[in-house]
Design an enzyme around this catalytic site. Structure first.
Site, PDB file in Angstrom:
ATOM      1  N   SER A  13      -1.541  17.921  83.801  1.00 10.04           N
ATOM      2  CA  SER A  13      -2.188  17.520  85.064  1.00 10.04           C
ATOM      3  C   SER A  13      -3.461  18.343  85.300  1.00 10.04           C
ATOM      4  O   SER A  13      -4.432  17.837  85.866  1.00 10.04           O
ATOM      5  CB  SER A  13      -1.228  17.635  86.244  1.00 10.04           C
ATOM      6  OG  SER A  13      -0.921  18.974  86.530  1.00 10.04           O
ATOM      7  N   HIS A 109      -2.429  30.362  86.710  1.00 12.00           N
ATOM      8  CA  HIS A 109      -1.014  30.726  86.858  1.00 12.00           C
ATOM      9  C   HIS A 109      -0.565  30.371  88.280  1.00 12.00           C
ATOM     10  O   HIS A 109      -1.277  30.664  89.247  1.00 12.00           O
ATOM     11  CB  HIS A 109      -0.845  32.230  86.594  1.00 12.00           C
ATOM     12  CG  HIS A 109       0.587  32.646  86.624  1.00 12.00           C
ATOM     13  ND1 HIS A 109       1.457  32.408  85.574  1.00 12.00           N
ATOM     14  CD2 HIS A 109       1.328  33.244  87.593  1.00 12.00           C
ATOM     15  CE1 HIS A 109       2.657  32.858  85.889  1.00 12.00           C
ATOM     16  NE2 HIS A 109       2.593  33.372  87.109  1.00 12.00           N
TER      17      HIS A 109
HETATM   18  C1  GAR Z   1       0.612  24.730  85.741  1.00 13.35           C
HETATM   19  O1  GAR Z   1       1.243  24.799  87.001  1.00 13.35           O
HETATM   20  C2  GAR Z   1       0.127  26.103  85.310  1.00 13.35           C
HETATM   21  O2  GAR Z   1      -0.265  26.906  86.383  1.00 13.35           O
HETATM   22  C3  GAR Z   1       1.360  26.647  84.633  1.00 13.35           C
HETATM   23  O3  GAR Z   1       1.865  25.559  83.906  1.00 13.35           O
HETATM   24  C4  GAR Z   1       1.620  24.369  84.650  1.00 13.35           C
HETATM   25  C5  GAR Z   1       1.080  23.310  83.699  1.00 13.35           C
HETATM   26  O4  GAR Z   1       1.016  22.070  84.332  1.00 13.35           O
HETATM   27  N1  GAR Z   1       1.033  27.767  83.792  1.00 13.35           N
HETATM   28  C6  GAR Z   1       1.787  28.860  83.663  1.00 13.35           C
HETATM   29  O5  GAR Z   1       2.853  29.001  84.204  1.00 13.35           O
HETATM   30  C7  GAR Z   1       1.197  29.931  82.756  1.00 13.35           C
HETATM   31  N2  GAR Z   1       1.915  31.157  82.863  1.00 13.35           N
HETATM   32  P1  GAR Z   1       0.153  20.886  83.726  1.00 13.35           P
HETATM   33  O6  GAR Z   1       0.595  20.709  82.282  1.00 13.35           O
HETATM   34  O7  GAR Z   1       0.547  19.693  84.558  1.00 13.35           O
HETATM   35  O8  GAR Z   1      -1.309  21.237  83.853  1.00 13.35           O
END
Ligand code: GAR
Length: 190
Positions: A13, A109
């Site tokens: 996303s 994060h």
């Molecule tokens: C996001 O919320 C990001 O902040 C988190 O993974 C998710 C990915 O969502 N990252 C971490 O936790 C890194 N430590 P997405 O694939 O929908 O962008």
């Protein structure tokens, strides 16, 4: 035009939000590459739809982290990538990748670091019962979510909010904050 490589392991996303910002002109950069370490991740389909070239690899096919990171560096250099944008890439970055791109790797994060680093930051915050959590964008170093903080935005945890509602609220903030922060870094030419 700055060339970005977005690294993702999951849904993508944030990849979507970054692509959207490049399309509407609020982010003056090109997403020139997706790097993904999960061959079945949803983000790969999104990259196909957008015509983003993708380097997808399975870490198990390499002898160790040094080997797959050396391959990633090769691809990044071929594509003349300026910035590495970690967007849900759930691996620590090792020296092989860190050194050639030192100061040019950023991460998002879903907590107000230094609180709740590591996996499932939203669940950690929810279980701790904090009344305020949020989102952090930071430079990447060799630690777990420890690099210098670039931007943060708070999200209130309203009474009665479910974990899913908190996740939704945090992700909404991520999708604004990340493209805007990347744009600021690029225009500052840091
Ligand atoms: C996001 O919320 C990001 O902040 C988190 O993974 C998710 C990915 O969502 N990252 C971490 O936790 C890194 N430590 P997405 O694939 O929908 O962008």
């Amino acid at each position: 035009m700055n060339k970005l490589a977005v690294f993702a392991s999951g849904t993508g996303s944030n990849y979507d939000a970054i692509i959207e910002a490049t399309k509407n002109g609020t982010l003056e950069a090109e997403v020139a590459l997706l790097v993904c370490d999960k061959p079945n991740a949803k983000v790969i389909e999104k990259a196909k739809q957008n015509g983003t070239p993708a380097f997808v690899f399975d870490p198990k096919q390499y002898r160790n982290k040094q080997m797959f990171e050396a391959k990633i560096v090769e691809v990044l250099q071929e594509e003349k990538i300026d910035w590495i944008i970690l967007a849900g890439y759930m691996r620590l970055i090792g020296d092989t990748l860190l050194h050639p791109f030192d100061g040019k790797i950023i991460n998002i994060h879903p907590s107000l670091l230094p609180a709740f680093p590591g996996l499932d930051a939203i669940g950690q915050a929810f279980d701790a019962g904090v009344k305020v959590s949020g989102v952090t964008v930071h430079y990447v170093d060799s630690g777990m979510d420890t690099g210098k903080i670039i931007a943060q935005q708070a999200v209130d945890v309203e009474d009665g909010m479910t974990r899913e509602e908190l996740q939704k609220a945090i992700q909404q903030v991520e999708h604004q904050l990340y493209p805007a922060t990347i744009q600021k870094l690029i225009t500052r030419g840091e």
